[in-house]
Design an enzyme around this catalytic site. Structure first.
Site, mmCIF file in Angstrom:
data_model
loop_
_atom_site.group_PDB
_atom_site.id
_atom_site.type_symbol
_atom_site.label_atom_id
_atom_site.label_comp_id
_atom_site.label_asym_id
_atom_site.label_seq_id
_atom_site.Cartn_x
_atom_site.Cartn_y
_atom_site.Cartn_z
ATOM 1 N N ASP A 71 8.741 -7.143 -6.081
ATOM 2 C CA ASP A 71 7.385 -6.607 -5.946
ATOM 3 C C ASP A 71 7.523 -5.138 -5.549
ATOM 4 O O ASP A 71 7.979 -4.825 -4.439
ATOM 5 C CB ASP A 71 6.599 -7.378 -4.872
ATOM 6 C CG ASP A 71 5.124 -6.996 -4.903
ATOM 7 O OD1 ASP A 71 4.777 -5.980 -5.528
ATOM 8 O OD2 ASP A 71 4.327 -7.721 -4.290
ATOM 9 N N ILE A 122 5.332 -2.815 -4.839
ATOM 10 C CA ILE A 122 4.536 -2.519 -3.635
ATOM 11 C C ILE A 122 3.838 -3.811 -3.238
ATOM 12 O O ILE A 122 2.950 -4.282 -3.946
ATOM 13 C CB ILE A 122 3.489 -1.411 -3.865
ATOM 14 C CG1 ILE A 122 4.157 -0.111 -4.319
ATOM 15 C CG2 ILE A 122 2.680 -1.190 -2.583
ATOM 16 C CD1 ILE A 122 3.195 1.062 -4.503
ATOM 17 N N ASP A 123 4.261 -4.388 -2.133
ATOM 18 C CA ASP A 123 3.569 -5.568 -1.625
ATOM 19 C C ASP A 123 2.639 -5.069 -0.520
ATOM 20 O O ASP A 123 3.101 -4.553 0.504
ATOM 21 C CB ASP A 123 4.570 -6.595 -1.080
ATOM 22 C CG ASP A 123 3.844 -7.886 -0.730
ATOM 23 O OD1 ASP A 123 3.072 -8.377 -1.563
ATOM 24 O OD2 ASP A 123 4.021 -8.365 0.395
HETATM 25 C C1 IPD Z 1 -0.488 -9.309 -2.272
HETATM 26 C C2 IPD Z 1 -0.136 -9.350 -0.812
HETATM 27 C C3 IPD Z 1 -1.170 -10.105 -0.033
HETATM 28 C C4 IPD Z 1 -1.366 -11.489 -0.558
HETATM 29 C C5 IPD Z 1 -1.679 -11.471 -2.041
HETATM 30 C C6 IPD Z 1 -0.606 -10.701 -2.788
HETATM 31 P P1 IPD Z 1 0.300 -7.259 -3.807
HETATM 32 O O1 IPD Z 1 0.518 -8.670 -3.001
HETATM 33 O O2 IPD Z 1 1.107 -9.946 -0.610
HETATM 34 O O3 IPD Z 1 -0.783 -10.247 1.301
HETATM 35 O O4 IPD Z 1 -2.444 -12.083 0.079
HETATM 36 O O5 IPD Z 1 -1.722 -12.820 -2.490
HETATM 37 O O6 IPD Z 1 -0.937 -10.666 -4.154
HETATM 38 O O7 IPD Z 1 -0.738 -7.524 -4.845
HETATM 39 O O8 IPD Z 1 -0.126 -6.261 -2.797
HETATM 40 O O9 IPD Z 1 1.632 -6.994 -4.375
#
Ligand code: IPD
Length: 290
Positions: free
Chosen positions: A89, A91-92
C-alpha cells in the site's frame, strides 16, 4: 525459486520505504489533485500512484521472480496466490494524507504461501519505522524490540481496553450496520449490555493501527472491508510481538491475509478471552470477504 534471503529483502524494503517517505512528505496533496475511487470517501492522490510506481519498478528490477500486488494497480479478480508476493500500500491513510493529518504510512509486505512473512510500515511524518520478519522479531526504528512492555500486561476484560475501529468507505448496507451497532455496544455501559471499553479510536491507517497493537499502545483493532495491502506488513509485526489476528466475524481463528475481515489483539495473558468477549458483542455478521 531459490531460497529467498529474507534479511536482504527486509533491508531493501526499508530503503524503499524511506525513499517513498521523502516523496510523501514532499508532496502537497490538495483535494483537487486527488480523486475518488468507489465513492467520495475512497480517495486516491497522484502521490499514491507515483509512490506505487516507484515501489513496483524497484521491486521488479531487483526481484523479478517475486509477484507484486499493489493497491493502485489491483484489478477486481486479481487473486493472491501461494507464490511469494509483495503486497504494497503506497499510502495507507490516504484520507489523512489529503487532510494533512500525520497518521499516514507506507506499508510493504511479503507473503510466502499466503503467510505474511516480512513487514515494513513507515510513517514518514513522525519518522517511525516498524519492521519484522516472521520468526525473527519486530522492532521500532530498527533497534527497539516490540512490544514496548515485556511481558505485556495481562488482560482483565474489554472494559479496560483501548480499541481501534475504522468506519471505512462503505457507508451503507449490512456491513455498515454491523459496524455502527457494534461500536455502540462496545462503548455502552455494562448495565445496558455493552462492554464499556476505555475508548474507541478511528485513526485512519490499518497498517499503523496494527503496529500500535503490536507496540501495546492499543489493545484491540477490529475492522472489515480493508484489503491485504492494508494489513500484510502490520500482520507480521503484530504476530512477532505475540499478538493474535483473527476474523472480525465470530468463529474463525485463522483468517486469510486477503480475507478482508480482521481483529488484532495485542500479546498478553488472557488475549483469547478478549477475542471471545469481543466476538460475543458483534451485532450481526459481516458479508465482505464471504
Ligand atoms: C484505508 C485505511 C483505513 C481503513 C480503510 C483502508 P487507504 O487505506 O487503512 O484505515 O479503514 O479500510 O482502505 O485507502 O488509505 O490506503
Amino acid at each position: 525459486m531459490a531460497d529467498l534471503d529474507l534479511q536482504e529483502i527486509h533491508d531493501f524494503l526499508i530503503s524503499i520505504a524511506q525513499e517513498a517517505g521523502e516523496m510523501i512528505t514532499a508532496a502537497y496533496p490538495t483535494t483537487s489533485a486527488s480523486g475518488t475511487k468507489k465513492n467520495s470517501a475512497d480517495l486516491v492522490t497522484e502521490t499514491d500512484r507515483a509512490v506505487e510506481k516507484m515501489v513496483s519498478t524497484s521491486l521488479r528490477q531487483k526481484y523479478p521472480h517475486i509477484a507484486f500486488m499493489g493497491e493502485e494497480t489491483y484489478s477486481p479478480g486479481d487473486l493472491l496466490t501461494s507464490s511469494p508476493t509483495f503486497i504494497v500500500d503506497p499510502i495507507d491513510g490516504t484520507t489523512n494524507f489529503v487532510h494533512r493529518h500525520p497518521y499516514v504510512s507506507i506499508s510493504l509486505g511479503l507473503a510466502i504461501a499466503l503467510v505474511p512473512t516480512i513487514g515494513i510500515v513507515y510513517n514518514p511524518f513522525t519518522r517511525t519505522l516498524y519492521s519484522g520478519i516472521r520468526g525473527r522479531g519486530a522492532f521500532r526504528n530498527r533497534t527497539t524490540p516490540l512490544p514496548l512492555t515485556t511481558p505485556p500486561p495481562p488482560f482483565e476484560d474489554l472494559s479496560s481496553c483501548l480499541v481501534a475501529v475504522e468506519w471505512g468507505s462503505d457507508r451503507s448496507g449490512n456491513d455498515y450496520k454491523v459496524k455502527s451497532q457494534t461500536f455502540t455496544r462496545l462503548c455502552a455501559a455494562k448495565e445496558e449490555g455493552g462492554a464499556m471499553v476505555h475508548g474507541l479510536r478511528s485513526l485512519g491507517s490499518a497498517a499503523l493501527n496494527l503496529c500500535a497493537v503490536a507496540t501495546g499502545e492499543l489493545d484491540v483493532y477490529w475492522e472489515a472491508g480493508c484489503w491485504a495491502w492494508d494489513v500484510c506488513a502490520g500482520w507480521v509485526i503484530l504476530k512477532e510481538t505475540g499478538g493474535m489476528i483473527v476474523d472480525a466475524n465470530p468463529g474463525n481463528l485463522e483468517p486469510r491475509v486477503d480475507g478482508r475481515r480482521y481483529m488484532a489483539v495485542r500479546g498478553g495473558e488472557g488475549q483469547k478471552r478478549i477475542v471471545e468477549e469481543f466476538w460475543g458483542l458483534v451485532e450481526g455478521k459481516f458479508e465482505v470477504g464471504l
